[in-house]
Design a protein around this motif. Structure first.
Motif, PDB file in Angstrom:
ATOM      1  N   LYS A 143      11.626  20.011  29.661  1.00  0.00           N
ATOM      2  CA  LYS A 143      11.950  20.518  31.003  1.00  0.00           C
ATOM      3  C   LYS A 143      12.928  21.696  30.902  1.00  0.00           C
ATOM      4  N   PHE A 144      12.910  22.334  29.740  1.00  0.00           N
ATOM      5  CA  PHE A 144      13.769  23.506  29.487  1.00  0.00           C
ATOM      6  C   PHE A 144      15.237  23.164  29.734  1.00  0.00           C
ATOM      7  N   TRP A 149      21.173  14.738  37.666  1.00  0.00           N
ATOM      8  CA  TRP A 149      22.488  14.350  38.180  1.00  0.00           C
ATOM      9  C   TRP A 149      23.234  13.526  37.153  1.00  0.00           C
ATOM     10  N   SER A 182      17.464  25.546  32.171  1.00  0.00           N
ATOM     11  CA  SER A 182      16.791  26.163  33.329  1.00  0.00           C
ATOM     12  C   SER A 182      17.429  25.708  34.641  1.00  0.00           C
ATOM     13  N   ASN A 184      19.627  23.491  37.594  1.00  0.00           N
ATOM     14  CA  ASN A 184      19.538  22.209  38.277  1.00  0.00           C
ATOM     15  C   ASN A 184      18.086  21.740  38.256  1.00  0.00           C
ATOM     16  N   ASP A 185      17.855  20.497  37.934  1.00  0.00           N
ATOM     17  CA  ASP A 185      16.486  19.976  37.975  1.00  0.00           C
ATOM     18  C   ASP A 185      16.097  19.890  39.450  1.00  0.00           C
ATOM     19  N   LEU A 186      15.150  20.720  39.843  1.00  0.00           N
ATOM     20  CA  LEU A 186      14.836  20.852  41.277  1.00  0.00           C
ATOM     21  C   LEU A 186      14.223  19.581  41.842  1.00  0.00           C
ATOM     22  N   ILE A 234      22.884  27.254  37.391  1.00  0.00           N
ATOM     23  CA  ILE A 234      24.239  26.747  37.131  1.00  0.00           C
ATOM     24  C   ILE A 234      24.686  26.911  35.671  1.00  0.00           C
ATOM     25  N   GLU A 265      27.435  28.821  42.891  1.00  0.00           N
ATOM     26  CA  GLU A 265      28.290  27.683  42.523  1.00  0.00           C
ATOM     27  C   GLU A 265      28.900  27.973  41.152  1.00  0.00           C
ATOM     28  N   ARG A 375       4.011  23.932  43.227  1.00  0.00           N
ATOM     29  CA  ARG A 375       3.423  25.243  42.824  1.00  0.00           C
ATOM     30  C   ARG A 375       2.205  25.079  41.917  1.00  0.00           C
ATOM     31  N   LYS A 376       2.124  23.932  41.214  1.00  0.00           N
ATOM     32  CA  LYS A 376       0.990  23.787  40.285  1.00  0.00           C
ATOM     33  C   LYS A 376      -0.164  23.009  40.926  1.00  0.00           C
TER      34      LYS A 376
HETATM   35  C1  LIG Z   1      24.296  17.699  41.740  1.00  0.00           C
HETATM   36  C2  LIG Z   1      23.547  18.873  42.205  1.00  0.00           C
HETATM   37  C3  LIG Z   1      23.934  20.121  41.506  1.00  0.00           C
HETATM   38  C4  LIG Z   1      23.204  21.316  42.030  1.00  0.00           C
HETATM   39  C5  LIG Z   1      23.703  22.565  41.407  1.00  0.00           C
HETATM   40  C6  LIG Z   1      22.918  23.763  41.845  1.00  0.00           C
HETATM   41  C7  LIG Z   1      22.487  24.613  40.910  1.00  0.00           C
HETATM   42  C8  LIG Z   1      21.686  25.795  41.287  1.00  0.00           C
HETATM   43  C9  LIG Z   1      20.664  26.128  40.261  1.00  0.00           C
HETATM   44  O1  LIG Z   1      20.711  25.759  39.110  1.00  0.00           O
HETATM   45  S1  LIG Z   1      19.433  27.103  40.875  1.00  0.00           S
HETATM   46  C10 LIG Z   1      18.314  27.359  39.530  1.00  0.00           C
HETATM   47  C11 LIG Z   1      17.363  26.207  39.396  1.00  0.00           C
HETATM   48  N1  LIG Z   1      16.365  26.479  38.371  1.00  0.00           N
HETATM   49  C12 LIG Z   1      15.263  27.210  38.630  1.00  0.00           C
HETATM   50  O2  LIG Z   1      15.054  27.718  39.708  1.00  0.00           O
HETATM   51  C13 LIG Z   1      14.264  27.352  37.518  1.00  0.00           C
HETATM   52  C14 LIG Z   1      12.994  26.600  37.883  1.00  0.00           C
HETATM   53  N2  LIG Z   1      12.016  26.684  36.794  1.00  0.00           N
HETATM   54  C15 LIG Z   1      11.264  27.781  36.635  1.00  0.00           C
HETATM   55  O3  LIG Z   1      11.384  28.777  37.311  1.00  0.00           O
HETATM   56  C16 LIG Z   1      10.276  27.722  35.501  1.00  0.00           C
HETATM   57  O4  LIG Z   1      10.027  26.379  35.207  1.00  0.00           O
HETATM   58  C17 LIG Z   1      10.799  28.426  34.231  1.00  0.00           C
HETATM   59  C18 LIG Z   1      10.943  29.903  34.489  1.00  0.00           C
HETATM   60  C19 LIG Z   1      12.117  27.825  33.795  1.00  0.00           C
HETATM   61  C20 LIG Z   1       9.776  28.187  33.119  1.00  0.00           C
HETATM   62  O5  LIG Z   1       8.505  28.597  33.608  1.00  0.00           O
HETATM   63  P1  LIG Z   1       7.222  28.376  32.701  1.00  0.00           P
HETATM   64  O6  LIG Z   1       6.044  28.781  33.527  1.00  0.00           O
HETATM   65  O7  LIG Z   1       7.439  28.977  31.365  1.00  0.00           O
HETATM   66  O8  LIG Z   1       7.144  26.813  32.452  1.00  0.00           O
HETATM   67  P2  LIG Z   1       6.996  25.665  33.561  1.00  0.00           P
HETATM   68  O9  LIG Z   1       7.374  26.170  34.907  1.00  0.00           O
HETATM   69  O10 LIG Z   1       5.648  25.042  33.434  1.00  0.00           O
HETATM   70  O11 LIG Z   1       8.139  24.657  33.096  1.00  0.00           O
HETATM   71  C21 LIG Z   1       7.898  23.717  32.043  1.00  0.00           C
HETATM   72  C22 LIG Z   1       8.262  22.362  32.591  1.00  0.00           C
HETATM   73  O12 LIG Z   1       9.683  22.347  32.867  1.00  0.00           O
HETATM   74  C23 LIG Z   1       9.858  22.010  34.236  1.00  0.00           C
HETATM   75  N3  LIG Z   1      11.058  22.690  34.713  1.00  0.00           N
HETATM   76  C24 LIG Z   1      11.560  23.836  34.247  1.00  0.00           C
HETATM   77  N4  LIG Z   1      12.679  24.146  34.916  1.00  0.00           N
HETATM   78  C25 LIG Z   1      12.894  23.168  35.827  1.00  0.00           C
HETATM   79  C26 LIG Z   1      13.898  22.908  36.807  1.00  0.00           C
HETATM   80  N5  LIG Z   1      14.937  23.701  36.973  1.00  0.00           N
HETATM   81  N6  LIG Z   1      13.771  21.805  37.566  1.00  0.00           N
HETATM   82  C27 LIG Z   1      12.735  20.963  37.384  1.00  0.00           C
HETATM   83  N7  LIG Z   1      11.733  21.137  36.462  1.00  0.00           N
HETATM   84  C28 LIG Z   1      11.844  22.238  35.695  1.00  0.00           C
HETATM   85  C29 LIG Z   1       8.613  22.471  34.934  1.00  0.00           C
HETATM   86  O13 LIG Z   1       8.454  21.799  36.164  1.00  0.00           O
HETATM   87  C30 LIG Z   1       7.577  22.085  33.920  1.00  0.00           C
HETATM   88  O14 LIG Z   1       7.432  20.688  33.991  1.00  0.00           O
HETATM   89  P3  LIG Z   1       5.954  20.074  34.114  1.00  0.00           P
HETATM   90  O15 LIG Z   1       5.282  20.454  32.823  1.00  0.00           O
HETATM   91  O16 LIG Z   1       6.166  18.629  34.314  1.00  0.00           O
HETATM   92  O17 LIG Z   1       5.349  20.775  35.303  1.00  0.00           O
END
Ligand SMILES: CCCCC/C=C/CC(=O)SCCNC(=O)CCNC(=O)[C@H](O)C(C)(C)COP(=O)(O)OP(=O)(O)OC[C@H]1O[C@@H](n2cnc3c(N)ncnc32)[C@H](O)[C@@H]1OP(=O)(O)O
Length: 377
Positions: A143-144, A149, A182, A184-186, A234, A265, A375-376
């Protein structure tokens, strides 16, 4: 041939000090002497001589006796152990004594440093300690290294425990695999839905995030980020709460808060303008442009860049060097460097988390999160 340093010497160096001091350092020094008496394993001559030398330095300062003559090898060994500490201050010697006893005690039973093992029991997190260096490794490459939490909570608790553990000199945060993190785990927003619904989820998230960032802000020892690849969200903003940031030449940095219906943040709303200048900070926080390792280094967010093949070795060299330095001076120096901003950062963090609580309940955020999760499909 040096005869075995008698246990009586060992016991002589662990008697309670006659002067009862009430400074924190003195009470920790006294506690270490008590701890020494509870060890069940003989630590060996070298360790006993080190304890002896540190004990003398802590109580009497630099060695002030003539070198013993003749064949009194034990007396000579004790003299050398003390003399070898040179002009180390009494406080430094106390800190070193405390640390060393903690390490010796660590062989007997879990030291407070093992408290971070709780972090290690957290899925997606590996916590280890070696030579005074505590390593917090984000370990969910599939999950990168996105942060759950439970990971936020475990990292905060690990840092808080390490802050009080004298055997930890430096803490490092890094990632497994090609990504640093990558963000916060969305899916956190859907997976952590309590009975109280979104309001309770948002309040819980506010506390989790606030405590996580506070632990980084308050950590009194060197906190190093070893950014082994791209970072989003983050993990980028909290680089400003670290004392040193090293990254690989392929690392990239992006903060897409607005498109996620969220807000800055990790104290980035305060630190980024003061690091990059408002124009560059706004480009990151408002236009969400991804910046390169070189741009992050030129902008002052990153200390140094290494090629991937040299990265781990170069970072190890720096952190092990810092871990070998006098811990009291290190702690005092970091305190001086941070003294103007620590209280301010705690305030900024509190405010950013209050705003995020409201953002997480907004339609903008919910829509953005659902779009990502669907998205997928
Ligand atoms: C207590 C609460 C605290 C809150 C604090 C707030 C923080 C703010 C932030 O952190 S905002 C930023 C959040 N992160 C993102 O927006 C990144 C989201 N992810 C992506 O955009 C993409 O996944 C990528 C660019 C990191 C990688 O893209 P790519 O196409 O190369 O690969 P996948 O999208 O297929 O990703 C591989 C699998 O990893 C899962 N994954 C990656 N990042 C996240 C994430 N941040 N949250 C949840 N899951 C993530 C992705 O879903 C794939 O999983 P899958 O194979 O099961 O689909």
């Amino acid at each position: 041939m040096l005869s075995v340093v008698s246990r009586s010497l060992f016991s002589r160096t662990s008697g309670l000090g006659s002067v009862r001091c009430f400074s924190d350092l003195s009470s920790r020094f006294e506690a270490a002497q008590t701890k020494l008496n509870t060890l069940t394993e003989d630590p060996g001559n070298a360790a006993k001589l080190k304890i002896y030398g540190l004990f003398k330095q802590a109580n009497q300062g630099p060695c002030n006796i003539p070198k013993p003559g003749g064949f009194n090898f034990v007396a000579k060994a004790k003299y050398d152990a003390w003399k070898g500490l040179g002009d180390m201050t009494q406080d430094q010697a106390k800190e070193e004594y405390i640390s060393f006893v903690a390490e010796l005690a660590g062989a007997d039973e879990p030291s407070p440093a093992a408290a971070p093992a709780a972090g290690a029991a957290t899925e997606g997190l590996d916590v280890s300690q070696e030579d005074g260096v505590l390593t917090i490794r984000l370990n969910r490459p599939e999950k990168f290294n996105a942060l759950t939490w439970a990971m936020y909570t475990a990292i905060g608790e690990t840092l808080n425990a390490a802050a009080e553990n004298p055997s930890v000199k430096v803490a490092v945060i890094t990632g497994t695999g090609k990504w640093y993190c990558s963000g916060n785990d969305l899916s956190n927003f859907t997976k952590n839905m309590p009975a109280g619904g979104p309001q309770e989820m948002a309040s819980n998230g506010q506390k989790v995030l606030n405590d996580f960032c506070d632990a980084m802000i308050k950590f009194p020892k060197p906190l190093v980020a070893a950014v082994n690849g791209p970072a989003i969200g983050i993990p980028v903003t909290t680089l400003g709460l670290c004392d040193l940031v090293y990254c690989t030449d392929n690392a990239t940095f992006k903060t897409p808060f607005v498109s996620l219906g969220q807000s800055p943040e990790g104290c980035s709303s305060f630190i980024f303008p003061r690091t990059f200048g408002f124009a560059k900070a706004n480009e990151m926080l408002l236009t969400e442009r991804q910046i390169t390792a070189q741009e992050a280094c030129d902008g002052g967010l990153v200390t140094r860049i290494f090629t991937e093949d040299r990265f781990r070795d170069e970072v190890d060299k720096v952190v092990k060097h810092m871990a070998s330095l006098p811990p009291q001076s290190m702690r005092i120096s970091k305190g001086l460097i941070r003294q103007e901003v620590t209280e301010k950062l705690l305030e900024v963090n509190k405010r950013e988390c209050e705003v995020l609580r409201e953002r997480w309940l907004s339609d903008e955020c919910m829509t953005a999160i659902m779009n990502f999760l669907n998205r997928k499909k």
